[in-house]
Motif scaffolding. Structure first.
Motif, PDB file in Angstrom:
ATOM      1  N   SER A 259       1.098  -1.468   0.226  1.00 57.68           N
ATOM      2  CA  SER A 259       0.159  -0.392  -0.054  1.00 57.68           C
ATOM      3  C   SER A 259       0.832   1.392  -0.001  1.00 57.68           C
ATOM      4  O   SER A 259       0.709   2.186  -0.965  1.00 57.68           O
ATOM      5  CB  SER A 259      -0.824   0.269   0.983  1.00 57.68           C
ATOM      6  OG  SER A 259      -1.814   1.367   1.434  1.00 57.68           O
ATOM      7  N   PHE A 260       1.810   0.883   1.025  1.00 62.51           N
ATOM      8  CA  PHE A 260       2.478   2.415   1.087  1.00 62.51           C
ATOM      9  C   PHE A 260       3.908   2.553  -0.615  1.00 62.51           C
ATOM     10  O   PHE A 260       3.350   3.292  -0.944  1.00 62.51           O
ATOM     11  CB  PHE A 260       3.856   2.421   2.123  1.00 62.51           C
ATOM     12  CG  PHE A 260       2.975   1.990   3.520  1.00 62.51           C
ATOM     13  CD1 PHE A 260       2.160   2.653   3.572  1.00 62.51           C
ATOM     14  CD2 PHE A 260       3.592   1.631   4.945  1.00 62.51           C
ATOM     15  CE1 PHE A 260       1.769   2.418   4.809  1.00 62.51           C
ATOM     16  CE2 PHE A 260       3.569   0.925   6.153  1.00 62.51           C
ATOM     17  CZ  PHE A 260       2.504   2.504   5.727  1.00 62.51           C
ATOM     18  N   THR A 261       3.520   1.189  -0.650  1.00 60.91           N
ATOM     19  CA  THR A 261       4.617   1.773  -2.357  1.00 60.91           C
ATOM     20  C   THR A 261       3.933   1.283  -3.375  1.00 60.91           C
ATOM     21  O   THR A 261       4.440   3.571  -3.743  1.00 60.91           O
ATOM     22  CB  THR A 261       4.934   0.204  -2.716  1.00 60.91           C
ATOM     23  OG1 THR A 261       6.373  -0.685  -1.849  1.00 60.91           O
ATOM     24  CG2 THR A 261       6.148   0.150  -3.546  1.00 60.91           C
ATOM     25  N   ARG A 262       2.570   1.645  -3.371  1.00 58.91           N
ATOM     26  CA  ARG A 262       1.643   1.558  -4.234  1.00 58.91           C
ATOM     27  C   ARG A 262       1.315   3.224  -4.813  1.00 58.91           C
ATOM     28  O   ARG A 262       1.500   3.423  -5.183  1.00 58.91           O
ATOM     29  CB  ARG A 262       0.352   1.340  -4.316  1.00 58.91           C
ATOM     30  CG  ARG A 262      -0.327   1.662  -5.346  1.00 58.91           C
ATOM     31  CD  ARG A 262      -1.412   0.554  -4.955  1.00 58.91           C
ATOM     32  NE  ARG A 262      -2.656   0.504  -4.163  1.00 58.91           N
ATOM     33  CZ  ARG A 262      -1.876  -0.108  -3.356  1.00 58.91           C
ATOM     34  NH1 ARG A 262      -1.443  -1.615  -3.916  1.00 58.91           N
ATOM     35  NH2 ARG A 262      -3.293  -0.519  -2.016  1.00 58.91           N
ATOM     36  N   LYS A 263       0.837   4.190  -3.500  1.00 62.15           N
ATOM     37  CA  LYS A 263       0.914   5.716  -3.346  1.00 62.15           C
ATOM     38  C   LYS A 263       1.754   6.387  -3.298  1.00 62.15           C
ATOM     39  O   LYS A 263       2.224   7.733  -3.704  1.00 62.15           O
ATOM     40  CB  LYS A 263       0.526   6.015  -1.640  1.00 62.15           C
ATOM     41  CG  LYS A 263       0.120   7.177  -1.654  1.00 62.15           C
ATOM     42  CD  LYS A 263      -1.389   7.282  -2.706  1.00 62.15           C
ATOM     43  CE  LYS A 263      -2.327   6.592  -1.813  1.00 62.15           C
ATOM     44  NZ  LYS A 263      -3.543   6.912  -2.451  1.00 62.15           N
ATOM     45  N   ASP A 264       3.526   5.845  -2.932  1.00 54.27           N
ATOM     46  CA  ASP A 264       4.768   6.477  -3.305  1.00 54.27           C
ATOM     47  C   ASP A 264       4.208   6.121  -4.811  1.00 54.27           C
ATOM     48  O   ASP A 264       4.853   7.530  -5.736  1.00 54.27           O
ATOM     49  CB  ASP A 264       6.119   5.717  -2.726  1.00 54.27           C
ATOM     50  CG  ASP A 264       5.724   5.922  -1.397  1.00 54.27           C
ATOM     51  OD1 ASP A 264       5.359   6.041  -0.530  1.00 54.27           O
ATOM     52  OD2 ASP A 264       6.720   5.275  -0.694  1.00 54.27           O
ATOM     53  N   ARG A 265       4.054   5.726  -6.069  1.00 55.12           N
ATOM     54  CA  ARG A 265       4.265   5.745  -6.827  1.00 55.12           C
ATOM     55  C   ARG A 265       4.698   6.705  -7.933  1.00 55.12           C
ATOM     56  O   ARG A 265       3.789   7.125  -9.008  1.00 55.12           O
ATOM     57  CB  ARG A 265       4.415   4.316  -8.254  1.00 55.12           C
ATOM     58  CG  ARG A 265       5.628   3.233  -7.389  1.00 55.12           C
ATOM     59  CD  ARG A 265       6.793   3.309  -7.235  1.00 55.12           C
ATOM     60  NE  ARG A 265       7.869   2.240  -6.968  1.00 55.12           N
ATOM     61  CZ  ARG A 265       9.665   3.099  -7.479  1.00 55.12           C
ATOM     62  NH1 ARG A 265       9.856   3.803  -7.647  1.00 55.12           N
ATOM     63  NH2 ARG A 265      10.137   1.916  -7.288  1.00 55.12           N
ATOM     64  N   GLU A 266       2.595   6.490  -6.970  1.00 56.80           N
ATOM     65  CA  GLU A 266       2.039   7.672  -7.709  1.00 56.80           C
ATOM     66  C   GLU A 266       1.912   8.825  -7.515  1.00 56.80           C
ATOM     67  O   GLU A 266       2.135   9.524  -8.544  1.00 56.80           O
ATOM     68  CB  GLU A 266      -0.244   7.513  -6.794  1.00 56.80           C
ATOM     69  CG  GLU A 266      -1.345   8.517  -7.692  1.00 56.80           C
ATOM     70  CD  GLU A 266      -2.214   8.310  -6.607  1.00 56.80           C
ATOM     71  OE1 GLU A 266      -2.250   9.350  -6.548  1.00 56.80           O
ATOM     72  OE2 GLU A 266      -2.314   6.625  -6.194  1.00 56.80           O
ATOM     73  N   VAL A 267       2.284   9.017  -6.399  1.00 57.66           N
ATOM     74  CA  VAL A 267       3.109  10.413  -6.446  1.00 57.66           C
ATOM     75  C   VAL A 267       4.043  10.739  -7.196  1.00 57.66           C
ATOM     76  O   VAL A 267       4.441  12.435  -7.538  1.00 57.66           O
ATOM     77  CB  VAL A 267       3.304  10.643  -4.648  1.00 57.66           C
ATOM     78  CG1 VAL A 267       4.023  12.065  -4.688  1.00 57.66           C
ATOM     79  CG2 VAL A 267       2.800  10.210  -3.294  1.00 57.66           C
ATOM     80  N   LEU A 268       4.445  10.167  -7.531  1.00 56.92           N
ATOM     81  CA  LEU A 268       6.399  10.682  -8.332  1.00 56.92           C
ATOM     82  C   LEU A 268       6.038  10.717  -9.773  1.00 56.92           C
ATOM     83  O   LEU A 268       6.532  11.497 -10.595  1.00 56.92           O
ATOM     84  CB  LEU A 268       6.891   9.529  -8.413  1.00 56.92           C
ATOM     85  CG  LEU A 268       8.192   8.929  -7.170  1.00 56.92           C
ATOM     86  CD1 LEU A 268       8.811   8.149  -6.472  1.00 56.92           C
ATOM     87  CD2 LEU A 268       8.862  10.355  -6.716  1.00 56.92           C
ATOM     88  N   ALA A 269       4.796  10.024  -9.956  1.00 56.34           N
ATOM     89  CA  ALA A 269       4.245   9.590 -11.026  1.00 56.34           C
ATOM     90  C   ALA A 269       4.125  10.743 -11.198  1.00 56.34           C
ATOM     91  O   ALA A 269       3.955  11.179 -13.062  1.00 56.34           O
ATOM     92  CB  ALA A 269       3.577   8.339 -11.539  1.00 56.34           C
ATOM     93  N   GLY A 270       2.610  10.975 -10.744  1.00 55.78           N
ATOM     94  CA  GLY A 270       2.168  12.464 -10.572  1.00 55.78           C
ATOM     95  C   GLY A 270       2.937  13.363 -10.406  1.00 55.78           C
ATOM     96  O   GLY A 270       2.043  14.792 -10.912  1.00 55.78           O
ATOM     97  N   LYS A 271       4.195  13.669  -9.896  1.00 58.05           N
ATOM     98  CA  LYS A 271       4.759  14.808  -9.508  1.00 58.05           C
ATOM     99  C   LYS A 271       3.558  15.745  -8.613  1.00 58.05           C
ATOM    100  O   LYS A 271       4.367  16.787  -9.137  1.00 58.05           O
ATOM    101  CB  LYS A 271       5.730  15.853 -11.243  1.00 58.05           C
ATOM    102  CG  LYS A 271       6.539  14.794 -11.468  1.00 58.05           C
ATOM    103  CD  LYS A 271       7.128  15.693 -13.050  1.00 58.05           C
ATOM    104  CE  LYS A 271       8.091  14.419 -13.821  1.00 58.05           C
ATOM    105  NZ  LYS A 271       8.449  15.446 -14.892  1.00 58.05           N
TER     106      LYS A 271
END
Length: 265
Positions: free
Chosen positions: A195-207
């Motif tokens: 769950s943490f990792t998925r949210k992190d990737r969302e943040v980085l992809a969306g900037k």
């Protein structure tokens, strides 16, 4: 110049080379007395070659610096190895400058060490910039470590922790040494880590910042805690997401109070 005299030819060639290079060049004998210094070297000391020839560092520099130079010289003469360092020097204007120094032994035709030669160049601006940067990092570290809520930073590629503050240690029950260099999957239960990792990737992809109103974290010493977390992408000069900054507030007691109030109605 007498071309039939190879010793004179070699000496003249060395002097010509030493004077043409943009370096401060010097030579010392086995008693640590200066026997040569090019114009740049002499100008740095504010003296002529005649004034420095035959003198030691103890005649030219403050004792603390002279002792440092002597230790470095001894190391070169005793080991025969190249010495390299950034040192202080007192210039003719009385100010201390930082210089990058190289020292090496001088050997005769039989391979015996007969002296020492060195070169240095001014790196004061670079050294002072490094010190200012070091002070700025120390100041930032102090601020991060004293913020009373959990702060963490992960690198963007593998989402490994690279910064973690004291409040985070106290909340999760994990010491920095256990956490830095690791990712969520190394530290938390699989479903939680995913769950943490998925949210992190969302943040980085969306900037863009993503706010997680509530997320459950299984801590080592305090059981399950509910966190309110903001995750913020940190972009590099090219606009790429290089790091992820996390700010997490423990809202467990707040949620329990809200639940108790609802049940009391």
């Amino acid at each position: 110049m007498d071309a039939s005299n190879p010793s004179l030819t070699a000496e003249a060639l060395y002097t010509s080379l030493a004077e043409s290079l943009p370096l401060n060049i010097f030579q010392k004998d086995m008693q640590f007395r200066l026997v040569f210094g090019n114009r740049r070297f002499c100008a740095a000391l504010g003296r002529t070659l005649e004034e420095i020839r035959g003198r030691t560092d103890f005649d030219l520099f403050p004792r603390e610096l002279a002792e440092k130079y002597r230790r470095d010289d001894l190391r070169v003469l005793e080991t025969g190895a190249l010495f390299e360092d950034v040192e202080e020097i007192v210039a003719a204007d009385g100010r201390r400058h930082y210089v990058h120094v190289l020292k090496a032994p001088i050997r005769d035709a039989a391979g015996r060490t007969v002296g020492l030669q060195g070169a240095f160049w001014d790196v004061t601006d670079r050294k002072l910039a490094e010190e200012r940067l070091k002070e700025a990092h120390a100041f930032l570290d102090s601020i991060v470590d004293n913020v009373p809520i959990m702060l963490f930073v992960k690198e963007a590629e593998q989402l490994r922790f690279v910064r973690f503050n004291r409040a985070g240690e106290e909340l999760l029950g994990l010491r920095r040494g256990e956490l830095l260099g690791k990712c969520d999957h190394d530290l938390f239960p699989p479903a939680e880590a995913e769950s943490f990792t998925r949210k992190d990737r969302e943040v980085l992809a969306g900037k863009t910042m993503v706010e997680v109103a509530e997320e459950v974290n299984q801590t080592r010493n305090r059981g399950q805690r509910i966190l309110h977390t903001k995750k913020i992408p940190v972009l590099d000069a090219q606009g790429r997401a290089a790091f992820l900054l996390g700010i997490s507030e423990d809202i467990t007691e707040k949620k329990r109070t809200e639940q108790a109030l609802r049940e009391a109605k």
